[in-house]
Structure formats: C-alpha cells, structure tokens
Design an enzyme around this catalytic site. Structure first.
Site, PDB file in Angstrom:
ATOM      1  N   ASP A  41       5.010  -3.679  -0.852  1.00 37.18           N
ATOM      2  CA  ASP A  41       5.596  -2.105  -0.582  1.00 37.18           C
ATOM      3  C   ASP A  41       6.709  -2.497   0.101  1.00 37.18           C
ATOM      4  O   ASP A  41       7.075  -0.942   1.417  1.00 37.18           O
ATOM      5  CB  ASP A  41       5.077  -1.246  -0.288  1.00 37.18           C
ATOM      6  CG  ASP A  41       4.004  -1.038   1.160  1.00 37.18           C
ATOM      7  OD1 ASP A  41       4.207  -2.532   2.066  1.00 37.18           O
ATOM      8  OD2 ASP A  41       3.463   0.142   1.459  1.00 37.18           O
ATOM      9  N   ARG A  68      -1.298   6.873  -2.032  1.00 35.75           N
ATOM     10  CA  ARG A  68      -0.167   8.510  -1.293  1.00 35.75           C
ATOM     11  C   ARG A  68       0.806   8.802  -2.889  1.00 35.75           C
ATOM     12  O   ARG A  68       1.316   9.904  -2.540  1.00 35.75           O
ATOM     13  CB  ARG A  68       0.064   7.873  -0.523  1.00 35.75           C
ATOM     14  CG  ARG A  68      -0.690   8.535   0.936  1.00 35.75           C
ATOM     15  CD  ARG A  68      -0.320   7.990   2.431  1.00 35.75           C
ATOM     16  NE  ARG A  68      -0.390   6.683   2.118  1.00 35.75           N
ATOM     17  CZ  ARG A  68      -0.434   5.640   3.169  1.00 35.75           C
ATOM     18  NH1 ARG A  68       0.160   6.108   4.494  1.00 35.75           N
ATOM     19  NH2 ARG A  68      -0.794   4.322   3.418  1.00 35.75           N
TER      20      ARG A  68
HETATM   21  C1  UD1 Z   1       0.348  -1.456   7.100  1.00 36.64           C
HETATM   22  C2  UD1 Z   1       0.086  -1.512   8.596  1.00 36.64           C
HETATM   23  C3  UD1 Z   1       1.196  -0.349   9.739  1.00 36.64           C
HETATM   24  C4  UD1 Z   1       2.534  -1.095   9.262  1.00 36.64           C
HETATM   25  C5  UD1 Z   1       2.726  -0.503   8.026  1.00 36.64           C
HETATM   26  C6  UD1 Z   1       3.951  -1.601   7.706  1.00 36.64           C
HETATM   27  C7  UD1 Z   1      -2.287  -2.476   8.520  1.00 36.64           C
HETATM   28  C8  UD1 Z   1      -3.041  -1.862   9.142  1.00 36.64           C
HETATM   29  N1  UD1 Z   1      -1.069  -1.578   8.921  1.00 36.64           N
HETATM   30  O1  UD1 Z   1       0.242   0.162   7.408  1.00 36.64           O
HETATM   31  O2  UD1 Z   1       0.742  -1.369  10.915  1.00 36.64           O
HETATM   32  O3  UD1 Z   1       3.043  -0.134  10.718  1.00 36.64           O
HETATM   33  O4  UD1 Z   1       1.821  -1.304   7.042  1.00 36.64           O
HETATM   34  O5  UD1 Z   1       4.591  -0.429   6.572  1.00 36.64           O
HETATM   35  O6  UD1 Z   1      -2.102  -3.607   8.138  1.00 36.64           O
HETATM   36  N2  UD1 Z   1      -3.091  -4.231   1.274  1.00 36.64           N
HETATM   37  C9  UD1 Z   1      -4.045  -4.986   0.296  1.00 36.64           C
HETATM   38  N3  UD1 Z   1      -5.607  -4.360  -0.017  1.00 36.64           N
HETATM   39  C10 UD1 Z   1      -6.216  -3.250   0.996  1.00 36.64           C
HETATM   40  C11 UD1 Z   1      -5.236  -2.762   1.729  1.00 36.64           C
HETATM   41  C12 UD1 Z   1      -4.024  -3.052   1.287  1.00 36.64           C
HETATM   42  O7  UD1 Z   1      -3.527  -5.699  -0.814  1.00 36.64           O
HETATM   43  O8  UD1 Z   1      -7.481  -3.262   0.915  1.00 36.64           O
HETATM   44  C13 UD1 Z   1      -1.992  -4.654   0.867  1.00 36.64           C
HETATM   45  C14 UD1 Z   1      -1.339  -2.719  -0.238  1.00 36.64           C
HETATM   46  O9  UD1 Z   1      -0.516  -2.764  -1.090  1.00 36.64           O
HETATM   47  C15 UD1 Z   1       0.443  -3.183   0.885  1.00 36.64           C
HETATM   48  C16 UD1 Z   1       0.211  -3.760   1.907  1.00 36.64           C
HETATM   49  O10 UD1 Z   1      -1.641  -4.730   2.179  1.00 36.64           O
HETATM   50  O11 UD1 Z   1       1.582  -3.496  -0.824  1.00 36.64           O
HETATM   51  C17 UD1 Z   1      -0.124  -2.885   3.203  1.00 36.64           C
HETATM   52  O12 UD1 Z   1      -1.038  -2.099   2.982  1.00 36.64           O
HETATM   53  P1  UD1 Z   1      -1.016   0.285   3.228  1.00 36.64           P
HETATM   54  O13 UD1 Z   1      -2.111   0.305   2.702  1.00 36.64           O
HETATM   55  O14 UD1 Z   1       0.441   0.824   2.587  1.00 36.64           O
HETATM   56  O15 UD1 Z   1      -0.582  -0.232   5.343  1.00 36.64           O
HETATM   57  P2  UD1 Z   1      -0.140   1.263   5.520  1.00 36.64           P
HETATM   58  O16 UD1 Z   1      -1.006   2.145   5.489  1.00 36.64           O
HETATM   59  O17 UD1 Z   1       1.259   0.993   5.484  1.00 36.64           O
HETATM   60 CA    CA Z   2       2.420   0.638   2.915  1.00 38.60          CA
END
Ligand code: UD1
Ligand code: CA
Length: 454
Positions: free
Chosen positions: A103, A17
């Site tokens: 993040d 995004r």
């Molecule tokens: C996530 C949470 C959500 C919460 C939100 C808070 C999950 C499924 N959801 O959603 O409940 O309200 O954070 O901000 O956890 N990342 C990895 N590997 C991956 C995917 C993500 O390392 O395969 C890391 C991203 O870099 C990021 C963090 O995990 O720093 C969160 O991932 P993101 O995709 O931003 O999750 P949200 O949709 O925000």
């Molecule tokens: Ca997030």
C-alpha cells in the site's frame, strides 16, 4: 559474491479503512492498482526473487499479479509480523530481505536502492526506512534516544509524549535473513490491536545486541501509505503531478498542467501539446507534435504524429497522422483512422476503418464499416448496422461522395467514385461511378396558403 536479495511485499491485509469490496492493493491510482506501482519499482531494481503475501481477496490479487511474483498465502491476517513469517521458510540466512508494503505506491526505485546500499555498507542486522512527516498521525513512530534507534511504537500504542515524534516508520526495511527469521519467531501479539507487529522485531534484535540502523527518505511524500480513500486521492494527486513534470522535462507542453491527467503507462513524444482538462488514460501512446484537448479523454489510444483532437472522447482507437478530430466526436473501440482523416462535430464512429483523407465532418454515425480513401461523408449520414438482432457491415469505396442525410441499410456495399443523392435510404449495393438516389418526387402545391384561408 554479492548477497542474494529477496523482496517480500505484504499485501494480505483487508484494508478495512477503504470500506470496499475490492482488496486494498487493487485500488488504482493513475491507471494502475497500488500493487503494480510497488512491483514496478522492485522490478526496476533488478531483484530476481519477489514474493507477495496475499490473503484478503487473494483470488483477485494473485490472478492480477500472475507471474510477476511468487505468491504466498497468509490464511488469517494476524498482523504484519505474521504476514512476513509466511515467507520465512524460503528466506536465505545470508541473503538480504527487502520488505515492503503493497500500500505504498509512491516509493521510488532510487530510495529503495539507497536503502539497500546503506544496509549492505553498514552491515547492520536490519535497516528501517523512515520519513519525517508534518502530520505523523496513523504511522508507527521511530523512538530514538540521543540519536540511537530504540524501536517503533504503533499509533494505537503511542503515549502523549511520543505522539509528537515526527519521524515515522515507512514500513519498508532491509534485513539480514538469519536475524529476521530468528526475531520473527519471537514476536507476540501483546499490544493494543492484538496483532503480531513486524515492528516488534527491532526491539528484539536490539535486546540481543544486534545493530539496527535507520535511513530517512529525502522526500517524505514517498512514504505516503494508503489506508483510506482520502490517502488514495492524495497519492494519486502526487503521482499525477510527478508524471506531468516528467513529461514536461521530456518536451511536452501543457497549458494549465494541474487540469491534465496522464496515467502511468502512457507514452508521449516530443512536442506534444496538451490543452486544459484533458485525460490520457490506459495504454495510450501519442506521436510527435500531436495537439490534444481542451476537454478531451483518450483511453487506450494510439495517436500518430501531428493529429489534433479537440473536446472529444476516444477509446481503444487508432488515429493516423495529421487527423483532425472534434470538437465533440466520440470514437469507440475498433475505430482506425488513416492519415489526414477529418472527423468533425457530433460524429460517432465504432469498429470502422476510415481511409486516408476521408472526411466525416458533421452529425454522423459510422458503425461496423470500411470507408475508403478521400470519401466525403455528408452531414447526418447514418450506417444502420443493427436490425435488432445482428450487426452488419457497410463498405464504401474510394472517392465516393455521400450526400447529406443518407441512411445505409447494412449489409450494403458502395463502389468507388459513386455518388449518393442527399436524403437517400440505400438498401441495395451501388456500382462504381453510379449515382444512387432514393427519394420520392417533390410535389409543389401552388397557392397553398390562399387555398387554406378560404
Ligand atoms: C504499518 C506499520 C507502521 C508503519 C506503516 C507505514 C506495523 C505493525 N505497522 O502500519 O509502523 O508506519 O505501516 O505505512 O507493521 N498486511 C498483511 N497481513 C496482515 C496485516 C497487514 O499482509 O495481517 C499488509 C497490508 O496488506 C499492508 C501492509 O501489510 O500492505 C501494512 O499493513 P497496514 O495494516 O496497512 O499497517 P499500518 O497500520 O499502515
Ligand atoms: Ca498501511
């Protein structure tokens, strides 16, 4: 014995995004990449073991993190649960695992400390840090029945009724090592996004009869997660506001604070006075009683006590005590001003030392030069430091008087107490106490106007 605490930071995601070539956690707010803000908070807690999961743009992220954290790679970004699974082999069964997202730059160390303390006191298998948001859109919702936590539902899986839930998952948790490891191995990607959701571990733990607690942040702004550039800008605004308030409580005066931007790493002193529209960036430090602005940008600068800088841009420079700079000066990298130097309007200085008490008051370019003490550099003086290929040095001795509109053709050395006649182009060295003057004789043609009329 106190339990060992390991912090795991999830930072492998693509940050789709953000629509950017740069990995999300490398985007900056208030001078530092998001990941640095998170690392700063964890380091403040004194947690010995920090592990960061990287994936998308891993070269840039790991190089930046360097030795601040161990690095593990998540080859494919299959979801937050899959990301945390990468760390499982190194987590101790009887340790506490603090999980954070790369993040979420605004979470404070105090909030993290209370999360850990609450988790340890309650003896729960897991504790979720939650927040109550006016606009919970995009976050996982915390589902509770009669106050009892049942699980987390992601935005994309949320039903109409659950959309109204204002308590959200911050994405920050504490776990008991063994409970986390066994639950992580049981999650599946059966959901709207086809991802391994970390948030599914809570359902699993609860179904196994383990206790999961929640604790809510007092300040919901701390929970802001950065998924796009609108949130990036919002987080930066909140952070700048916090930084301003911090420095005001430390004895800094700001006129119209909302127009002043001070980066995270900047150090100010007591009685610094900042006028509107001033940016202080990078590793800058400002001494007691300095007056900055209005309309001034300082980047990686050291400004000593009581200096005044007005409507100017100063980068990688050192400004001595009691200097007066501007309005409209441009001081570039390698500029070092001694005490009480005056640099006035439309003056550019680069890679030069200017001695104590020297004045460069108007319309000058000083580059690659060493200027002594108490020198007067007349208006329009230019050091011609570049011949199209190489740069050369100009040296001017103490107490020398440089007449207006002088050109110094470098390399050239002017002694002490010398005088340069206005309008001279100086190509040869000038000894101490000499007058150097280089200009053609003035010729007056009498009655020129009448002669022309004939
Ligand atoms: C996530 C949470 C959500 C919460 C939100 C808070 C999950 C499924 N959801 O959603 O409940 O309200 O954070 O901000 O956890 N990342 C990895 N590997 C991956 C995917 C993500 O390392 O395969 C890391 C991203 O870099 C990021 C963090 O995990 O720093 C969160 O991932 P993101 O995709 O931003 O999750 P949200 O949709 O925000
Ligand atoms: Ca997030």
């Amino acid at each position: 014995m106190p339990q060992k605490i390991t912090a795991v930071i999830l930072a492998a995601g693509k940050g789709t995004r953000m629509k950017s070539g740069l990995p999300k956690v490398m985007h900056r707010i208030a001078g530092l990449p998001l990941i640095d803000h998170v690392l700063d908070k964890v380091e403040k807690l004194g947690i010995g073991e920090i592990v960061t999961i990287v994936g998308h743009g891993r070269e840039i992220v790991s190089k930046h993190i360097d030795k601040r954290s161990e690095i593990l790679v998540q080859e494919k970004q299959l979801g937050t649960g899959h990301a945390l699974l990468q760390a499982a082999p190194m987590l101790e069964d009887d340790g506490v695992i603090l999980v954070m997202s790369g993040d979420q730059p605004l979470l404070s160390s105090e909030t993290l400390r209370s999360l850990i303390a609450y988790h340890q006191q309650s003896g729960a298998s897991a504790t979720v840090l939650t927040a109550v948001m006016d606009n919970p859109f995009g976050y996982g919702r915390v589902v509770k029945e009669k106050g009892i936590f049942l699980g987390i539902i992601e935005e994309k899986d949320v039903g109409q009724e659950q959309k109204k839930i204002s308590e959200i998952n911050t994405g920050t948790y504490c776990f008991q090592g063994s409970s986390l490891k066994s639950a992580l191995n049981k999650i599946t990607p059966q959901n709207a996004q086809g991802e391994y959701y970390l948030t599914d571990v809570f359902k699993i733990l609860i179904s196994e009869g383990q206790r999961v607690e929640t604790i809510t942040t007092a300040d919901s702004l701390e929970a802001l997660g950065i998924n796009d550039r609108v949130q990036l800008a919002a987080a930066e605004e909140i952070l700048y506001d916090r930084i301003r308030k911090y420095w005001m409580t430390e004895g800094v005066t700001m006129i119209n604070p909302s127009s002043i931007f001070i980066d995270t790493q900047v150090k100010l002193s007591r009685d610094v006075f900042i006028y509107p529209f001033t940016l202080i960036k990078g590793n800058s430090s400002i001494g007691e009683g300095a007056q900055l602005g209005p309309g001034t940008t300082l980047i990686d600068c050291i400004c000593e006590s009581s200096c005044q800088i007005e409507n100017s841009v100063v980068r990688e420079a050192k400004i001595g005590a009691n200097c007066l700079v501007g309005p409209f000066a441009y001081l570039r990298p390698g500029t070092v001003l001694g005490k009480g130097v005056k640099v006035g309007d439309f003056v550019e200085i680069k890679n030069s030392q200017i001695g104590e008490g020297t004045k460069v008051p108007h319309l000058s370019y000083i580059g690659d030069s060493i200027v002594g003490k108490e020198v007067n550099v007349g208006a329009g003086t230019i050091t011609c430091n570049y011949d199209g290929k190489n740069k050369y040095q100009t040296i001017i001795g103490d107490k020398t008087f440089v007449g207006s509109n002088t050109n110094f053709i470098a390399p050239v050395k002017i002694g002490q107490d010398a005088v340069i006649g206005a309008g001279s182009t100086i190509t040869k060295d000038v000894p101490d106490k000499a007058l150097a003057i280089e200009r053609s004789q003035q010729k007056n043609v009498e009655n020129w106007q009448r002669a022309k009329d004939k």
